[in-house]
Design an enzyme around this catalytic site. Sequence first.
Site, PDB file in Angstrom:
ATOM      1  N   HIS A  96      31.528  46.016  28.846  1.00  0.00           N
ATOM      2  CA  HIS A  96      32.712  45.157  28.802  1.00  0.00           C
ATOM      3  C   HIS A  96      33.985  46.004  28.878  1.00  0.00           C
ATOM      4  O   HIS A  96      34.021  47.144  28.396  1.00  0.00           O
ATOM      5  CB  HIS A  96      32.720  44.319  27.524  1.00  0.00           C
ATOM      6  CG  HIS A  96      33.769  43.253  27.509  1.00  0.00           C
ATOM      7  ND1 HIS A  96      35.078  43.504  27.163  1.00  0.00           N
ATOM      8  CD2 HIS A  96      33.708  41.941  27.831  1.00  0.00           C
ATOM      9  CE1 HIS A  96      35.776  42.388  27.260  1.00  0.00           C
ATOM     10  NE2 HIS A  96      34.971  41.426  27.660  1.00  0.00           N
ATOM     11  N   GLU A 168      33.986  40.174  35.664  1.00  0.00           N
ATOM     12  CA  GLU A 168      35.096  39.915  34.760  1.00  0.00           C
ATOM     13  C   GLU A 168      36.295  40.756  35.183  1.00  0.00           C
ATOM     14  O   GLU A 168      36.418  41.912  34.765  1.00  0.00           O
ATOM     15  CB  GLU A 168      34.706  40.241  33.318  1.00  0.00           C
ATOM     16  CG  GLU A 168      33.600  39.367  32.765  1.00  0.00           C
ATOM     17  CD  GLU A 168      33.576  39.370  31.252  1.00  0.00           C
ATOM     18  OE1 GLU A 168      33.384  38.298  30.671  1.00  0.00           O
ATOM     19  OE2 GLU A 168      33.756  40.448  30.646  1.00  0.00           O
TER      20      GLU A 168
END
Length: 257
Positions: A96, A168
């Site tokens: 992430h 993302e």
Amino acid sequence: MRKPVVGISYKTYVNTIDKATALVKALTEVTENEKEVEKFVFPSLGVVYPVAQALRGSEIAFGAQNISPYENGAYTGEVSIESIIDMGGTYVEIGHAERQSIFHETLDMIHLKTKLTLEKGLTPVLCIGEGEQLNNKSERKQVLKEQIHASFGEIDASFIEKIILAYEPVWAIGKAEAADAAYVHQTHELIREIVKETYNAKSAEAVRIIYGGSVSKDNVFEITTHNDVDGVFIGRFGHDPANYKQILDTVKQIKLK
């Protein structure tokens, strides 16, 4: 047909046992026996075990937001994949943007975590995305290609379809609005192209690519109306179980019509 996916991460917003278990129990209630859409949650690491107990027997799987790149050893403060497996976890979120920007996680570490997760039979949810909006397709593709190549490394093509790629864009995480749907669709096409060029057409067709970055009940329809978008990775807009249910129903409506 690729099975659609709806995942959610609570980051470290929900950190007490009572709140975390109440939240996931509410998710099981609103989704009931829904089996056509693959569902997973990533609780705060401190409450993984009670969440595992609360989800026992449900159709919602769980995993860890992060793991150590090493299975076992003198790695103080890390979370071993052995613990996640022992609790019944089947997914691992890897790479992430916050792990990279705040905790200085490198692409080499991301590769080790991806490789370990696959070797242990769990599903990596591998986050990729450009740091700033790149309207030039070639530039965007090159950035994503470098991330994918570094994260996959020498992973055999037979493992690729077991990975969920979570696109993302860093510039859309935590914002009021998601990335423009047309931009998302084009990027998912590029990602599938990269996998095809790197491995083969079979792997590219099999791998699932989901979008994360300010996903909400208001934008999920437009985002998922493209063949290369296999679902969504929800953040704060899914903390309300009713919103989560609406997002799930929309994904099901679009992908399984």
